[in-house]
Design a protein around this motif. Structure first.
Motif, PDB file in Angstrom:
ATOM      1  N   ARG A 111       0.822  -1.209   0.000  1.00  0.00           N
ATOM      2  CA  ARG A 111       0.000   0.000   0.000  1.00  0.00           C
ATOM      3  C   ARG A 111       0.861   1.266   0.000  1.00  0.00           C
ATOM      4  N   GLU A 112       1.877   1.313   0.860  1.00  0.00           N
ATOM      5  CA  GLU A 112       2.682   2.526   0.902  1.00  0.00           C
ATOM      6  C   GLU A 112       3.586   2.657  -0.326  1.00  0.00           C
ATOM      7  N   LEU A 113       4.018   1.537  -0.892  1.00  0.00           N
ATOM      8  CA  LEU A 113       4.842   1.605  -2.095  1.00  0.00           C
ATOM      9  C   LEU A 113       4.055   2.155  -3.283  1.00  0.00           C
ATOM     10  N   SER A 114       2.750   1.963  -3.265  1.00  0.00           N
ATOM     11  CA  SER A 114       1.908   2.457  -4.367  1.00  0.00           C
ATOM     12  C   SER A 114       1.514   3.916  -4.174  1.00  0.00           C
ATOM     13  N   GLN A 115       1.888   4.496  -3.021  1.00  0.00           N
ATOM     14  CA  GLN A 115       1.505   5.877  -2.713  1.00  0.00           C
ATOM     15  C   GLN A 115       2.769   6.665  -2.360  1.00  0.00           C
ATOM     16  N   ARG A 116       3.586   6.910  -3.376  1.00  0.00           N
ATOM     17  CA  ARG A 116       4.870   7.570  -3.140  1.00  0.00           C
ATOM     18  C   ARG A 116       4.674   9.012  -2.681  1.00  0.00           C
ATOM     19  N   ILE A 117       5.512   9.432  -1.770  1.00  0.00           N
ATOM     20  CA  ILE A 117       5.526  10.809  -1.285  1.00  0.00           C
ATOM     21  C   ILE A 117       6.752  11.487  -1.876  1.00  0.00           C
ATOM     22  N   TRP A 118       6.519  12.527  -2.687  1.00  0.00           N
ATOM     23  CA  TRP A 118       7.603  13.195  -3.393  1.00  0.00           C
ATOM     24  C   TRP A 118       8.185  14.325  -2.562  1.00  0.00           C
ATOM     25  N   LEU A 119       9.406  14.683  -2.904  1.00  0.00           N
ATOM     26  CA  LEU A 119      10.097  15.750  -2.185  1.00  0.00           C
ATOM     27  C   LEU A 119       9.359  17.079  -2.323  1.00  0.00           C
ATOM     28  N   SER A 120       8.982  17.428  -3.548  1.00  0.00           N
ATOM     29  CA  SER A 120       8.316  18.710  -3.798  1.00  0.00           C
ATOM     30  C   SER A 120       7.572  18.613  -5.117  1.00  0.00           C
ATOM     31  N   SER A 426       8.986   4.308   0.175  1.00  0.00           N
ATOM     32  CA  SER A 426       8.560   5.131  -0.953  1.00  0.00           C
ATOM     33  C   SER A 426       8.356   6.587  -0.541  1.00  0.00           C
ATOM     34  N   ILE A 427       9.288   7.087   0.258  1.00  0.00           N
ATOM     35  CA  ILE A 427       9.307   8.489   0.673  1.00  0.00           C
ATOM     36  C   ILE A 427      10.596   9.101   0.133  1.00  0.00           C
ATOM     37  N   GLU A 428      10.464  10.104  -0.725  1.00  0.00           N
ATOM     38  CA  GLU A 428      11.642  10.727  -1.309  1.00  0.00           C
ATOM     39  C   GLU A 428      12.272  11.713  -0.329  1.00  0.00           C
ATOM     40  N   ALA A 429      13.566  11.578  -0.103  1.00  0.00           N
ATOM     41  CA  ALA A 429      14.338  12.543   0.681  1.00  0.00           C
ATOM     42  C   ALA A 429      15.682  12.705  -0.008  1.00  0.00           C
ATOM     43  N   ARG A 430      16.312  13.839   0.217  1.00  0.00           N
ATOM     44  CA  ARG A 430      17.582  14.124  -0.456  1.00  0.00           C
ATOM     45  C   ARG A 430      18.595  14.681   0.532  1.00  0.00           C
ATOM     46  N   PRO A 431      19.876  14.530   0.210  1.00  0.00           N
ATOM     47  CA  PRO A 431      20.884  15.256   1.003  1.00  0.00           C
ATOM     48  C   PRO A 431      20.774  16.755   0.724  1.00  0.00           C
ATOM     49  N   VAL A 432      21.280  17.556   1.637  1.00  0.00           N
ATOM     50  CA  VAL A 432      21.493  18.963   1.336  1.00  0.00           C
ATOM     51  C   VAL A 432      22.441  19.038   0.142  1.00  0.00           C
ATOM     52  N   TRP A 433      22.316  20.121  -0.665  1.00  0.00           N
ATOM     53  CA  TRP A 433      23.140  20.248  -1.873  1.00  0.00           C
ATOM     54  C   TRP A 433      24.613  19.939  -1.591  1.00  0.00           C
ATOM     55  N   CYS A 466      16.975  16.747   3.378  1.00  0.00           N
ATOM     56  CA  CYS A 466      15.799  17.501   2.933  1.00  0.00           C
ATOM     57  C   CYS A 466      14.600  16.557   2.887  1.00  0.00           C
ATOM     58  N   LEU A 467      13.506  16.972   3.490  1.00  0.00           N
ATOM     59  CA  LEU A 467      12.310  16.132   3.610  1.00  0.00           C
ATOM     60  C   LEU A 467      11.227  16.540   2.605  1.00  0.00           C
ATOM     61  N   PRO A 468      10.257  15.647   2.352  1.00  0.00           N
ATOM     62  CA  PRO A 468       9.114  16.035   1.523  1.00  0.00           C
ATOM     63  C   PRO A 468       8.443  17.275   2.105  1.00  0.00           C
ATOM     64  N   SER A 469       8.194  18.260   1.246  1.00  0.00           N
ATOM     65  CA  SER A 469       7.777  19.574   1.743  1.00  0.00           C
ATOM     66  C   SER A 469       6.670  20.201   0.916  1.00  0.00           C
ATOM     67  N   GLY A 470       6.040  19.442   0.037  1.00  0.00           N
ATOM     68  CA  GLY A 470       5.063  20.007  -0.883  1.00  0.00           C
ATOM     69  C   GLY A 470       3.884  20.651  -0.187  1.00  0.00           C
ATOM     70  N   SER A 471       3.386  21.734  -0.776  1.00  0.00           N
ATOM     71  CA  SER A 471       2.218  22.417  -0.213  1.00  0.00           C
ATOM     72  C   SER A 471       0.957  21.581  -0.341  1.00  0.00           C
ATOM     73  N   ASN A 472       0.996  20.544  -1.154  1.00  0.00           N
ATOM     74  CA  ASN A 472      -0.157  19.663  -1.331  1.00  0.00           C
ATOM     75  C   ASN A 472      -0.041  18.371  -0.532  1.00  0.00           C
ATOM     76  N   MET A 473       0.876  18.300   0.434  1.00  0.00           N
ATOM     77  CA  MET A 473       0.969  17.109   1.286  1.00  0.00           C
ATOM     78  C   MET A 473      -0.241  17.028   2.215  1.00  0.00           C
ATOM     79  N   SER A 474      -0.807  15.839   2.338  1.00  0.00           N
ATOM     80  CA  SER A 474      -1.908  15.643   3.277  1.00  0.00           C
ATOM     81  C   SER A 474      -1.351  15.382   4.672  1.00  0.00           C
ATOM     82  N   ALA A 475      -2.196  15.542   5.682  1.00  0.00           N
ATOM     83  CA  ALA A 475      -1.782  15.243   7.058  1.00  0.00           C
ATOM     84  C   ALA A 475      -1.383  13.775   7.186  1.00  0.00           C
ATOM     85  N   GLU A 476      -2.094  12.899   6.486  1.00  0.00           N
ATOM     86  CA  GLU A 476      -1.770  11.475   6.526  1.00  0.00           C
ATOM     87  C   GLU A 476      -0.381  11.215   5.943  1.00  0.00           C
ATOM     88  N   GLN A 477      -0.064  11.884   4.826  1.00  0.00           N
ATOM     89  CA  GLN A 477       1.260  11.711   4.238  1.00  0.00           C
ATOM     90  C   GLN A 477       2.345  12.206   5.182  1.00  0.00           C
TER      91      GLN A 477
END
Length: 494
Positions: A111-120, A426-433, A466-477
């Motif tokens: 279930r979580e693999l099918s609902q990826r959370i993007w960085l932005s 399936s949660i996208e995160a990145r190093p600082v530049w 750097c964590l997922p930070s999109g303005s369209n993130m749901s509380a559940e995400q």
């Protein structure tokens, strides 16, 4: 073993009837049979227990005696794609993750693999649709058109600057900005080191040589102390830079009151790279308006997007007029195609400008939403003293384009372990530049650290996430990110 897995774990002598009750209570679809040390012996699924019911097995029979196959497991380095392939291959919906000794460390679900959370991810609404439909209805599809003109005026008004030119990307805007400031082959350009490569690749386009300036701890942006030393070095060498590119990192302005006077003292103009900071303010003034020229980006991951695009802004009308000419192949005002200098195909299309106009109308809302995401992360993890969030000094208002933190460690494998855990779910995160002075492309380029033996940019890269930070993130995400992030942080820092 992490605490969240404890309710799913059973000793091998547990009666299967008790396991059935536990499974019904948990609603997880799987239980893990482990020995006293936490080593995985087998899994028990609802299918296993359903077959036990149909076979009328005695409910006191231990789960270890139920028919089974060897459990399908993954190691701790497995990413989301590998885990999904395992699930598809074996027609299962759960995969336990074990260390080299077979101890259970994690459990990943389909279930979580099918609902990826993007960085932005892009956040589009209804406003954009009307402008795009108008572009199609009026057949203004090609570059230039009424939406381009309107987008330029509306953005300039929004940030409080005189003039703007809509372009194909933020990188194109930096390139033109350097040309407008007369950067030529052999010149030197100072640039923030802690940034994306798009900030400094245009220096190479111009045939110039970059000199990289470190960050300061209080803002993560260009260090005034390092900039002072770089100017002293350049003056002594008789080669002052043609301009200084000051980058506003992750949605936050640099300390312009400290940096701009240094540049002014040496008579060197500032190009403000506000690609990541549209909507931010510094002491009441909009980000992107402090330099001789400023640039914004509308790439797909930015706070507002045109899918791709950028804007060059300036109080100098003549600079923007020239920018528009250079961006349209430097065509001369003649009926035929007349060219006297090299130009570029850098103008924004009318369709994309329509998207930008719609996005600009919700910019303040998007900033507020991203700031809320950041504050929720900070509050949820406030008990972890080894976690330090990107600072926001008094008088600054960051967009929190990305929510970033560092940990009390100087070992990059720790950050990698945190990001690997998130990616497994399936949660996208990145190093600082990665700082530009550490990039192979710029090997040998001069670099000025914040202080002797204090390379702030390198430390932030080695310890920052750097964590997922999109303005369209749901509380559940966000709850999902927090759950797995806490687990990962506790395993490395707790």
């Amino acid at each position: 073993m992490n605490d969240s897995l404890t309710p799913l774990c059973l000793p091998p002598d547990t009666p299967w009837g008790e396991a059935l009750a536990r499974l019904n209570q948990m609603g997880s679809g799987i239980l893990l049979v482990v020995d006293a040390s936490g080593r995985l012996l087998r899994t028990v699924t609802d299918g296993d227990l359903r077959r036990a019911v149909l076979a009328a097995l005695a409910t006191q029979m231990p789960v270890s005696a139920l028919p089974t196959k060897p459990p399908v497991v993954a190691d701790e380095n497995a990413g989301a794609e590998v885990l999904l392939r395992l699930m598809d291959m074996h027609a299962i919906d759960h995969v336990p993750v074990c260390d080299a000794e077979g101890h259970v460390r994690d459990l990943v679900t389909r279930r979580e693999l099918s609902q990826r959370i993007w960085l932005s991810s892009p956040h589009l609404g209804e406003e954009e649709t009307a402008f795009v439909e108008e572009a199609f209805r009026t057949n203004w599809i090609a570059p230039l058109g009424p939406h381009v003109d309107a987008f330029e005026k509306e953005l300039a008004t929004h940030v409080g600057v005189g003039h703007a030119a809509a372009l194909s990307s933020g990188t194109a805007a930096i390139h033109l900005g350097l040309l407008l400031l007369h950067v030529q082959p052999g010149d030197t350009v100072f640039c923030s080191s802690l940034t994306f490569v798009g900030s400094c690749n245009p220096i190479l386009y111009c045939g110039a040589q970059p000199v990289f300036i470190d960050s300061e701890p209080d803002t993560w942006n260009m260090s005034p102390a390092a900039l002072e030393r770089a100017f002293a070095w350049a003056k002594a060498a008789g080669r002052l830079p043609r301009c200084v590119i000051i980058v506003n990192l992750y949605g936050q302005s640099a300390d312009m009151d400290a940096l701009v006077p240094i540049c002014d003292r040496y008579g060197v103009p500032v190009l403000e790279d506000a690609a990541e900071s549209l909507g931010a303010r510094y002491k009441g003034r909009a980000s992107g308006t402090w330099g001789r020229v400023g640039i914004f980006s509308f790439n797909g991951n930015k706070i507002i997007t045109t899918s791709g695009g950028g804007m060059l802004v300036s109080e100098d009308a003549e600079l923007i007029i020239r920018a528009r000419k250079l961006a349209t192949q430097a065509r001369e005002p003649a009926r035929h195609y007349e060219h006297k200098e090299t130009g570029f195909n850098y103008r924004m299309s009318n369709v994309l400008a329509g998207i930008g106009r719609g996005q600009l109308r919700v910019l303040e809302q998007r900033v507020a939403q991203r700031r809320q995401v950041f504050e929720r992360y900070r509050a949820a993890l406030s008990d972890l003293s080894f976690v330090h969030w990107m600072p926001e000094p008094k008088g600054w208002c960051s967009t929190r384009w990305l929510s970033c933190f560092t940990i009390d460690a100087y070992e990059p494998t720790i950050g990698e372990a945190i990001m690997r855990t998130l990616e497994r779910h399936s949660i996208e995160a990145r190093p600082v530049w990665k700082p530009m002075h550490l990039q192979p492309l710029f090997a040998g380029a001069p670099f000025f650290a914040h202080a002797p033996s204090e390379d702030v940019a390198q430390r932030l890269f080695r310890t920052g996430v750097c964590l997922p930070s999109g303005s369209n993130m749901s509380a559940e995400q966000q709850d999902r990110v927090i759950e797995h992030l806490r687990r990962a942080l506790m395993s490395v820092g707790g």
